[in-house]
Design a protein around this motif. Sequence first.
Motif, PDB file in Angstrom:
ATOM      1  N   LEU A   1      39.180  40.093  45.476  1.00 46.31           N
ATOM      2  CA  LEU A   1      40.126  39.092  44.986  1.00 46.31           C
ATOM      3  C   LEU A   1      40.101  39.029  43.463  1.00 46.31           C
ATOM      4  CD1 LEU A   1      42.159  37.102  46.120  1.00 46.31           C
ATOM      5  CD2 LEU A   1      40.350  35.364  46.172  1.00 46.31           C
ATOM      6  N   SER A   2      38.929  39.187  42.873  1.00 46.02           N
ATOM      7  CA  SER A   2      38.831  39.193  41.405  1.00 46.02           C
ATOM      8  C   SER A   2      39.595  40.380  40.820  1.00 46.02           C
ATOM      9  CB  SER A   2      37.359  39.247  40.977  1.00 46.02           C
ATOM     10  OG  SER A   2      36.642  38.151  41.491  1.00 46.02           O
TER      11      SER A   2
ATOM     12  N   LEU B   1      44.997  48.532  27.185  1.00 48.80           N
ATOM     13  CA  LEU B   1      43.597  48.284  26.847  1.00 48.80           C
ATOM     14  C   LEU B   1      43.141  46.912  27.341  1.00 48.80           C
ATOM     15  CD1 LEU B   1      43.405  49.793  23.228  1.00 48.80           C
ATOM     16  CD2 LEU B   1      42.478  50.745  25.352  1.00 48.80           C
ATOM     17  N   PHE B   2      44.036  45.924  27.214  1.00 45.66           N
ATOM     18  CA  PHE B   2      43.683  44.606  27.743  1.00 45.66           C
ATOM     19  C   PHE B   2      43.486  44.669  29.268  1.00 45.66           C
ATOM     20  CE2 PHE B   2      45.430  42.590  23.794  1.00 45.66           C
ATOM     21  CZ  PHE B   2      44.283  41.898  23.460  1.00 45.66           C
ATOM     22  N   GLY B   3      44.331  45.428  29.939  1.00 46.42           N
ATOM     23  CA  GLY B   3      44.158  45.579  31.389  1.00 46.42           C
ATOM     24  C   GLY B   3      42.826  46.214  31.739  1.00 46.42           C
TER      25      GLY B   3
ATOM     26  N   VAL C   1      48.213  30.261  38.135  1.00 52.70           N
ATOM     27  CA  VAL C   1      48.856  29.451  37.087  1.00 52.70           C
ATOM     28  C   VAL C   1      48.506  29.995  35.712  1.00 52.70           C
ATOM     29  CG1 VAL C   1      48.972  27.144  36.062  1.00 52.70           C
ATOM     30  CG2 VAL C   1      48.898  27.404  38.552  1.00 52.70           C
ATOM     31  N   ASP C   2      47.219  30.325  35.474  1.00 55.46           N
ATOM     32  CA  ASP C   2      46.800  30.830  34.169  1.00 55.46           C
ATOM     33  C   ASP C   2      47.534  32.118  33.804  1.00 55.46           C
ATOM     34  OD1 ASP C   2      44.992  28.754  33.947  1.00 55.46           O
ATOM     35  OD2 ASP C   2      43.325  29.905  34.782  1.00 55.46           O
ATOM     36  N   ILE C   3      47.652  33.030  34.773  1.00 51.29           N
ATOM     37  CA  ILE C   3      48.318  34.306  34.489  1.00 51.29           C
ATOM     38  C   ILE C   3      49.803  34.084  34.216  1.00 51.29           C
ATOM     39  CG2 ILE C   3      48.937  36.545  35.486  1.00 51.29           C
ATOM     40  CD1 ILE C   3      46.283  36.424  37.052  1.00 51.29           C
ATOM     41  N   GLY C   4      50.429  33.247  35.027  1.00 49.61           N
ATOM     42  CA  GLY C   4      51.858  32.977  34.817  1.00 49.61           C
ATOM     43  C   GLY C   4      52.133  32.322  33.484  1.00 49.61           C
ATOM     44  N   VAL C   5      51.299  31.302  33.115  1.00 47.62           N
ATOM     45  CA  VAL C   5      51.493  30.626  31.824  1.00 47.62           C
ATOM     46  C   VAL C   5      51.224  31.588  30.674  1.00 47.62           C
ATOM     47  CG1 VAL C   5      50.550  28.834  30.320  1.00 47.62           C
ATOM     48  CG2 VAL C   5      51.019  28.331  32.726  1.00 47.62           C
ATOM     49  N   ALA C   6      50.194  32.454  30.828  1.00 46.05           N
ATOM     50  CA  ALA C   6      49.890  33.400  29.750  1.00 46.05           C
ATOM     51  C   ALA C   6      51.040  34.371  29.528  1.00 46.05           C
ATOM     52  CB  ALA C   6      48.605  34.169  30.085  1.00 46.05           C
ATOM     53  N   VAL C   7      51.662  34.884  30.607  1.00 46.03           N
ATOM     54  CA  VAL C   7      52.785  35.815  30.469  1.00 46.03           C
ATOM     55  C   VAL C   7      53.959  35.111  29.794  1.00 46.03           C
ATOM     56  CG1 VAL C   7      54.460  37.204  31.726  1.00 46.03           C
ATOM     57  CG2 VAL C   7      52.038  37.252  32.395  1.00 46.03           C
TER      58      VAL C   7
ATOM     59  N   SER D   1      44.376  42.937  38.276  1.00 47.88           N
ATOM     60  CA  SER D   1      45.560  43.794  38.390  1.00 47.88           C
ATOM     61  C   SER D   1      46.827  42.998  38.109  1.00 47.88           C
ATOM     62  CB  SER D   1      45.636  44.389  39.803  1.00 47.88           C
ATOM     63  OG  SER D   1      44.458  45.103  40.110  1.00 47.88           O
ATOM     64  N   LEU D   2      46.897  41.778  38.618  1.00 42.62           N
ATOM     65  CA  LEU D   2      48.071  40.936  38.398  1.00 42.62           C
ATOM     66  C   LEU D   2      48.261  40.641  36.914  1.00 42.62           C
ATOM     67  CD1 LEU D   2      50.297  39.423  39.979  1.00 42.62           C
ATOM     68  CD2 LEU D   2      48.775  37.434  40.012  1.00 42.62           C
ATOM     69  N   ALA D   3      47.157  40.331  36.215  1.00 42.74           N
ATOM     70  CA  ALA D   3      47.256  40.056  34.775  1.00 42.74           C
ATOM     71  C   ALA D   3      47.652  41.317  34.008  1.00 42.74           C
ATOM     72  CB  ALA D   3      45.908  39.534  34.265  1.00 42.74           C
ATOM     73  N   THR D   4      47.108  42.469  34.403  1.00 45.75           N
ATOM     74  CA  THR D   4      47.475  43.730  33.744  1.00 45.75           C
ATOM     75  C   THR D   4      48.953  44.033  33.937  1.00 45.75           C
ATOM     76  OG1 THR D   4      45.228  44.551  34.113  1.00 45.75           O
ATOM     77  CG2 THR D   4      46.922  46.176  33.589  1.00 45.75           C
TER      78      THR D   4
END
Length: 551
Positions: free
Chosen positions: A131-132, A167-169, A93-99, A137-140
Amino acid sequence: MSSPALMPSPAPRRATTATRHELFFLNYFRLAQAVVYVALAFAPVDMRWIRLTHPDLAQSVVIAYLLAAVAILLLTRRLAVIAPVTVSLTLVVDIGVAVMAVIAMHDARIGIAMMLAVNLSAGALVLPLRLSLFFASLATLGMLGHTTLETSPNTPIDSHELLEAALFGLAYFATTTLCHVLGRQLRATEALAEQRSIDLANLAQVNELIIRRMKTGVLLVDDANHIHQMNESGWMLLGSPPADQRDLGKLAPELSRRLYHWMTSGKLDETATQLADGTPEVVPRFTRLAPNDDSHVLIFLDDTSLVSRRAEELTLSSLGRLSASIAHEIRNPLAAIRYSAQLLAESRNMPPTDQRMVEIINNHCVRLNEIIENILQLSRRERSRPETLDLGNWANAFVEEYRQGNDLGEDSLRVINSSAPVAAVADPQQLQQVVWNLVQNALRYGRLPGEPARVMVVTRPGEHGVPILEVIDRGPGIAPKVAAQIFEPFYTTHEYGTGLGLYLARQMTEANQASLEYVRVAGGGSCFRITLTPAHARQTGDPAIADESVR
């Protein structure tokens, strides 16, 4: 006091204390993150810090995210039991909302990406490394994909934004790996601390049990003469005072006086003293609880009766070994004397006076042989080999065997059994020796003047089904002063006695987890009672019955 139940080793748990703390931190941060998103999306036009590229999308996403953050925070305790699953779902959810927030609020992309790094790092404290890294990778990919998809086909890709996303990745991977390592060390430290606390608790319980079960009395007294703690032996040596009485000066004035004398002069009075009526004499010793602490003193009360009993045991042991060696040396010439006397008794031409002398020699040889046998038994102390016995059948066989081997004359020896079978656990040979000794004494001393001895061997169940075997006579009984000492070694009232028969009998009964006691019979007579271990207590290990059998 029963033995304390030691605390078990820590079992693996689905949510440790550290995990719950990490979940709360992550959920509180998510709520703050949602509030920041709401402030950016709903700021007034004149106070708006950024330009919203998709206002409707931004406001819808942040409202939903705020509600989700509040719900997750309220359910943190319940969700802690499935922490890995909870963190995994919330990170998606956090990654999806951030994108989507980056798409709707493009000017705030750097701040949103930085806050997402905190989510990933906190999640890595709980999740496995693979998993971390997957979520990193998903967020990058989300950040790189946004930069690529936001660019129109006719417009070249903004290399500046693409470098930022890359760089964020890289930062996501670095912080995730670092936080995972820190989380693993944190959990290992927590498990070690928990194990150490359990070990310390167990050690404290063992120490407390040892102190409470010590035969030496232990008291902890402060500078106001108040007893803070005492063990069982100390409580008994003080006369078993009530729990609310803790003033040493009132409970044991002599002990308080000696403590004051030791604290002021440093000299210890090592003479024995009795602290209460009916308690054994003790020798008090004092020591400070800490080298520089004058406020608390430990008092040790050494029971002099224990020292005396230990010295008696050592004396008997040494005497037994010495007597056994002497007895072995006496046996050979004694056998020769007895054999010679028997040959003389077979002579047909021996005058009556010589026959009387030979009879005296034989009688004294028999008596001396009994003394040697008792002394050898004192030194042997053979271990018991218990068996399950039907006490009634055993008593019948014993009496029949005794009658066949001994001429009773006018004396009587009979068995009285209970109607129900009585099963006991004992070594048959040692029980034979004990009862033979008791019956022999009863036939010899348990008679009224001018009357034959009447001896009974009684078997019956006692309280809680404990098997009891009694040897009862109808003689004059034993005086109370004598009865208090008859089981002591070498104590005898008979001219030719050794004082070892009853002592050895009690030793053998105790070796069989049984007890032997003298009970005066109402109306005249004596009763020697053997309380044995019941057979079913041996099979079931019932401690209550086992304790009852040895009292």
